[in-house]
Design an enzyme around this catalytic site. Structure first.
Site, mmCIF file in Angstrom:
data_model
loop_
_atom_site.group_PDB
_atom_site.id
_atom_site.type_symbol
_atom_site.label_atom_id
_atom_site.label_comp_id
_atom_site.label_asym_id
_atom_site.label_seq_id
_atom_site.Cartn_x
_atom_site.Cartn_y
_atom_site.Cartn_z
ATOM 1 N N ARG A 44 58.137 30.261 83.434
ATOM 2 C CA ARG A 44 58.468 29.856 84.802
ATOM 3 C C ARG A 44 57.172 29.421 85.482
ATOM 4 O O ARG A 44 56.108 29.999 85.246
ATOM 5 C CB ARG A 44 59.081 31.009 85.607
ATOM 6 C CG ARG A 44 60.520 31.348 85.254
ATOM 7 C CD ARG A 44 61.503 30.247 85.677
ATOM 8 N NE ARG A 44 62.887 30.628 85.405
ATOM 9 C CZ ARG A 44 63.527 30.386 84.255
ATOM 10 N NH1 ARG A 44 62.926 29.759 83.262
ATOM 11 N NH2 ARG A 44 64.786 30.765 84.112
ATOM 12 N N GLU A 78 60.543 23.181 91.343
ATOM 13 C CA GLU A 78 61.191 22.137 90.530
ATOM 14 C C GLU A 78 62.338 21.509 91.325
ATOM 15 O O GLU A 78 63.006 22.218 92.073
ATOM 16 C CB GLU A 78 61.715 22.763 89.236
ATOM 17 C CG GLU A 78 60.587 23.297 88.383
ATOM 18 C CD GLU A 78 61.054 23.974 87.091
ATOM 19 O OE1 GLU A 78 62.274 23.999 86.836
ATOM 20 O OE2 GLU A 78 60.198 24.482 86.369
ATOM 21 N N HIS A 136 61.421 20.847 82.345
ATOM 22 C CA HIS A 136 62.135 22.111 82.065
ATOM 23 C C HIS A 136 63.243 21.918 81.022
ATOM 24 O O HIS A 136 64.434 22.095 81.310
ATOM 25 C CB HIS A 136 62.704 22.704 83.363
ATOM 26 C CG HIS A 136 62.942 24.180 83.275
ATOM 27 N ND1 HIS A 136 62.794 25.033 84.348
ATOM 28 C CD2 HIS A 136 63.311 24.970 82.230
ATOM 29 C CE1 HIS A 136 63.084 26.278 83.979
ATOM 30 N NE2 HIS A 136 63.405 26.266 82.685
HETATM 31 C C1 GLV Z 1 65.582 28.539 81.013
HETATM 32 O O1 GLV Z 1 64.539 28.394 81.557
HETATM 33 C C2 GLV Z 1 66.234 29.809 80.913
HETATM 34 O O2 GLV Z 1 65.792 30.768 81.551
HETATM 35 O O3 GLV Z 1 67.238 29.893 80.193
#
Ligand code: GLV
Length: 323
Positions: free
Chosen positions: A238, A267, A286
């Site tokens: 993250r 984001e 992401h």
């Molecule tokens: C993606 O970032 C997730 O947490 O599945």
């Protein structure tokens, strides 16, 4: 009367059909636009179940509007977008989608590591711009991956899967974690190190911890200063775990060599984000778990959790124990 489920994004028909067999389903119709807060606030009022994504902020104020909500099923392994303590105190179950995305996310992490080390994106852009004049001894030279030292911060499921990949590249693998994992050390030949030693010794540092108040800014100015000028930082967990302003300064000044980032503090980032001005950054939107198979599995897993909770059972991937 069937329970009501609200789904915060347009999801696959197959999954919707499964939910519809047990519930009246209302769904935000867009696949690529998040549900506006006011719509979510309206829909949550009479919802028994919520099927949501990591882009949705599910906070106390929202839950306060939800009179009947029993289950929040997040289609992600990370659930920092949900106020779990608030859910627990309101008797709402919270679930995530662990396991199914482990290998896919480890693949992406390793791909980002290799792309950053060998300047793949920069080299491809160079060629497409028409800048390629001749083979040249030191043109676009990067860092070797094979035989280098990898430091994994956070040895969970994805960290272990990454370590296996690294071993196949003859890398020395260091890790730090809240608890030591002697079995993983033995099985994969890993070496435990404290965070500062790991940062000092590693050629590649991969951040793979969950995002919590404790891990916010875990990699900041002090930590980046411990890294070698030839080393690379990879973050696929993250954004808020790495201090982006400190990272920008470290990359710009040459305190570290490069960074590979799949996640950002806020984001989505725009094309004008300062980190995108740096040639030594490989940035992705992401997509850690973004394979067709894995995203479908995550979608079904969130539905399994939601349906189990609506049926009065304990969902398989419960992350809290509501009173
Ligand atoms: C993606 O970032 C997730 O947490 O599945």
């Amino acid at each position: 009367m069937k329970p009501k489920v609200y789904v915060t994004r347009k999801i696959d028909d197959e999954i919707v059909a499964r939910l519809e067999a047990a519930a009246d389903v209302a769904m935000w119709p867009e696949a690529d636009v998040p549900v506006p807060r006011e719509v979510l606030e309206r829909e949550i009022r009479d919802a028994d179940g919520l099927y949501c994504l990591l882009t949705d902020t599910i906070d106390e104020a929202l839950m306060a509007k939800a009179e009947r909500l029993r289950i929040i099923a997040n289609m992600a392994v990370g659930y920092n977008n949900i106020d779990v303590a608030a859910a627990t105190s309101r008797g709402i179950q919270v679930t995530n989608t662990p396991g199914v995305l482990t290998e896919t996310t480890a693949d992406l992490t390793f791909a980002l590591l290799m792309a950053t080390a060998r300047r793949i994106v920069e080299a491809s852009d160079y060629l497409r711009r028409g800048d390629w004049v001749t083979w040249s001894p030191m043109l676009l030279t990067g860092q070797d991956v094979y035989g280098a030292t990898l430091g994994i911060i956070g040895l969970g499921r994805i960290g272990e899967a990454l370590a296996r990949r690294a071993k196949a590249f003859d890398m020395k693998v260091l890790y730090c974690n809240r608890t030591r994992k002697p079995q993983a050390e033995e099985r994969f030949g890993l070496t435990y190190a404290d965070k500062d030693d790991l940062l000092r010794q590693s050629d590649f540092v991969c951040v793979l911890v969950p995002y919590t108040p404790d891990t916010r800014g875990l990699i900041g100015e002090r930590e980046l200063a411990l890294m070698k000028p030839t080393s690379v930082l990879i973050n696929t967990s993250r954004g808020g775990i790495v201090d982006e302003s400190a990272l920008y300064r470290a990359l710009k000044s040459g305190a570290i060599w490069a960074a590979g980032l799949d996640v950002f503090e806020r984001e989505p980032i725009g094309a004008d984000h300062p980190l995108l001005t740096l040639p030594n950054v490989v940035a992705l939107p992401h997509i850690g778990s973004a394979s067709v198979r894995t995203r479908m599995r995550m979608g079904h897993m969130a539905a399994d959790n939601l349906l189990q909770a609506l049926a009065g059972g304990t969902p398989p991937n419960l992350v809290n124990v509501p009173g």
